[in-house]
Write an enzyme that holds these catalytic residues in place. Structure first.
Site, PDB file in Angstrom:
ATOM      1  CE  LYS A  43     -34.137 -76.678  56.114  1.00 42.31           C
ATOM      2  NZ  LYS A  43     -34.536 -76.843  57.526  1.00 42.31           N
ATOM      3  N   GLY A 209     -43.088 -89.075  67.626  1.00 39.61           N
ATOM      4  CA  GLY A 209     -43.342 -90.087  66.598  1.00 39.61           C
ATOM      5  C   GLY A 209     -44.396 -89.703  65.583  1.00 39.61           C
TER       6      GLY A 209
END
Length: 244
Positions: A43, A209
């Site tokens: 990241k 989800g």
């Protein structure tokens, strides 16, 4: 995927924020780990997270497993573009050369390195306007685009694809980051239209989800959400027929 002297590098970007980019990255990592590959997730710039809070790489590890090697290059507390967040915090920004160097080092000891950007492809990393696209160019790595399912996504995906082509970057394909349980007309039509506007294949659809699943279920199910190009068994043609 792009190949360095050692492992493969795949840059993961989105057409915006909060569209399922981190969960998609985790699914790719989980599939690769189950296949026996060593995986690292990088990241470059984490924004909107306090120093002691878990970030996106922590979420990838939680979902995909401790076998994944996480690395975060910069963290800035305000939920803004990385360049702006760094400047407001009085911190040095993360630059494309740093991203490329870190990814290449990880590729020397891992089979697969996933570089997850912040927001979209052209979000600024620094005050000079450098972007994740610049890091991808330095790496010679393809870019996977994570997109929304519904209305408005075709424009965003086409703009991203055009930006990639203008910079001579390869697009690995498109993944729908959150496929609704009850898709409407726009979502169903977009399954056929997304690869057309992207000029690249639709390589998967992550169920809405999915990040809330128990981790064991996430890891065993991830391969069914991703196509063979990403290590899974998801069949795009069958999916399209099922939602038409």
């Amino acid at each position: 995927m792009g190949t360095t002297r050692d492992g493969q590098v795949l840059v993961v970007t989105g057409t915006g924020t909060e569209i399922g980019k981190t969960v998609t990255t985790a699914a790719i990592a989980a599939v690769a780990v189950r296949a026996g590959r060593s995986v690292a997730v990088l990241k470059p710039a984490q924004t909107g997270v306090a120093p002691d809070e878990p970030g996106d790489v922590d979420e990838v590890v939680r979902l995909a497993g401790d076998a994944v090697t996480p690395l975060e290059l910069g963290r800035f507390p305000e939920p803004l573009a990385p360049g702006t967040a760094a400047a407001r915090a009085g911190l040095a920004p993360v630059r494309p050369a740093q991203v490329a160097e870190a990814a290449e080092k990880l590729a020397a000891s891992h089979d697969l390195v996933l570089v997850e950007g912040a927001g979209g492809l052209l979000v600024h990393l620094d005050a000079e306007g450098a972007t994740l696209a610049d890091a991808a160019r330095l790496l010679g790595a393809p870019v996977l685009v994570v997109a929304q399912a519904g209305l408005g996504t075709l424009n965003s995906v086409q703009l991203t694809a055009e930006a990639l082509r203008a910079r001579g970057l390869g697009q690995a394909g498109v993944v729908i980051g959150s496929w609704p349980r009850q898709p409407g007309l726009a979502e169903r039509c977009n399954v056929a239209d997304l690869p057309v506007v992207a000029g690249a294949g639709l390589l998967g659809a992550i169920p809405a989800g999915a990040g809330e699943l128990a981790v064991a279920g996430f890891r065993t199910s991830a391969g069914g959400w991703l196509g063979p190009e990403l290590g899974g068994v998801w069949d795009g043609a069958e999916f399209a027929r099922g939602v038409a």
